[in-house]
Write an enzyme that holds these catalytic residues in place. Structure first.
Site, short mmCIF file in Angstrom:
data_model
loop_
_atom_site.label_atom_id
_atom_site.label_comp_id
_atom_site.label_asym_id
_atom_site.label_seq_id
_atom_site.Cartn_x
_atom_site.Cartn_y
_atom_site.Cartn_z
N ASP A 9 31.29 1.62 33.23
CA ASP A 9 31.01 0.88 34.42
C ASP A 9 29.82 -0.03 34.56
OD1 ASP A 9 32.80 3.01 34.98
OD2 ASP A 9 31.25 4.12 36.40
N ASP A 47 34.77 1.87 37.59
CA ASP A 47 34.68 2.63 38.85
C ASP A 47 35.55 1.82 39.94
OD1 ASP A 47 33.32 5.05 39.83
OD2 ASP A 47 32.08 3.86 41.09
N HIS A 49 37.21 2.35 43.80
CA HIS A 49 37.35 3.16 44.96
C HIS A 49 38.15 2.58 46.09
CE1 HIS A 49 34.37 6.23 43.19
NE2 HIS A 49 33.42 5.33 43.27
N HIS A 53 36.99 5.66 50.64
CA HIS A 53 36.76 6.92 49.55
C HIS A 53 35.85 7.89 50.38
CE1 HIS A 53 35.33 8.39 45.49
NE2 HIS A 53 36.57 8.54 45.52
N HIS A 82 30.74 1.09 47.18
CA HIS A 82 30.46 0.22 45.93
C HIS A 82 31.90 0.20 45.29
CE1 HIS A 82 30.17 4.47 44.87
NE2 HIS A 82 30.49 4.39 43.67
N LYS A 107 39.02 4.66 37.25
CA LYS A 107 38.50 6.07 37.94
C LYS A 107 37.88 6.14 39.32
CE LYS A 107 34.18 6.07 35.72
NZ LYS A 107 33.43 6.01 36.94
N CYS A 152 27.52 8.47 35.57
CA CYS A 152 29.05 8.53 34.77
C CYS A 152 28.68 8.48 33.32
CB CYS A 152 29.64 7.16 35.20
SG CYS A 152 30.06 7.24 37.15
C1 VGL Z 1 28.18 5.88 39.15
C2 VGL Z 1 27.48 6.62 41.33
C3 VGL Z 1 28.82 6.36 42.21
C4 VGL Z 1 28.23 5.51 37.89
C5 VGL Z 1 29.58 5.77 40.09
O1 VGL Z 1 28.85 4.55 37.59
O2 VGL Z 1 27.38 6.30 37.37
N1 VGL Z 1 27.35 6.52 40.01
N2 VGL Z 1 29.60 6.04 41.38
ZN ZN Z 2 31.55 5.45 42.27
#
Ligand code: VGL
Ligand code: ZN
Length: 198
Positions: A9, A47, A49, A53, A82, A107, A152
């Site tokens: 990410d 990431d 979404h 979401h 995000h 994901k 993550c």
């Molecule tokens: C993440 C919070 C929400 C991450 C992703 O990449 O750690 N954290 N979505």
């Molecule tokens: Zn996320």
């Protein structure tokens, strides 16, 4: 052993100026690029979404980001919007060398399930397909870097270790969110799962 680098990410929204900015998130980008040459495979996660979401606070009237809710699968942190599919925030950091990646795994695209881990979504049951990809390519050793250490990266590392991969997390090439002590808990959890932290 066949050794993959998994870059978690490294996206604009997790870097300074982004919607869910992780302090110093941009500082790991160039050293991650430099590390890529040392691996048999390089896999990037993203990431990803939809705007409706269920992990977004805005989709729960009366709730604010960083509050918790109870989802069908258990407790879930509510986040600011995000990494919305196709947005600039969801794009990789512009300096990340994506040309070296032989796979990009997205994901978190199911509206009702968040996915911190690159292996299983937050219901802990829905597979992303990454395990099969790694096994069919004969990859048995993983090094993880990226964002965020305590979400993550942590979930991905613990799942990978539970699945039997030899897992190392390079902490100098990760940055964390640290929500209510989540960093210390993540480091303990990764160690307990048999992840090598260096
Ligand atoms: C993440 C919070 C929400 C991450 C992703 O990449 O750690 N954290 N979505
Ligand atoms: Zn996320």
């Amino acid at each position: 052993m066949t050794h993959a680098l998994i870059v978690i990410d490294v996206q604009n929204d997790f870097c300074p100026g982004g919607a869910l900015a992780v302090a110093e998130g941009d500082q790991i980008v160039r050293p991650i690029n430099a590390l890529m040459t040392e691996f048999d495979a390089v896999i990037l996660t993203q990431d990803w979404h939809p705007s409706d979401h269920s992990s977004f606070a805005v989709n729960h009237p009366g709730k604010a980001p960083m509050e918790m809710i109870e989802m069908a699968y258990g407790p879930q942190v509510l986040w600011p919007d995000h990494c919305v599919i196709g947005s600039e925030g969801a794009a990789f950091h512009p300096d990340l060398d994506t040309s070296r990646a032989d796979m990009i795994l997205r994901k978190g695209f199911r509206p009702l399930i968040d996915s911190y881990s690159a292996f299983f979504e937050n219901d802990r049951q829905t597979p992303t397909g990454l395990e099969g990809t790694l096994r069919s390519r004969g990859i048995d050793k993983l090094t993880l870097v990226g964002l965020a250490t305590d979400f993550c990266v942590n979930y991905s590392a613990v799942d990978a270790a539970k699945l039997g991969f030899d897992v190392t997390v390079r902490l100098a090439l990760c940055r964390g969110i640290d929500l209510d002590g989540s960093m210390a808990a993540a480091l303990d959890g990764m160690r307990a799962a048999g992840v090598t932290l260096v």
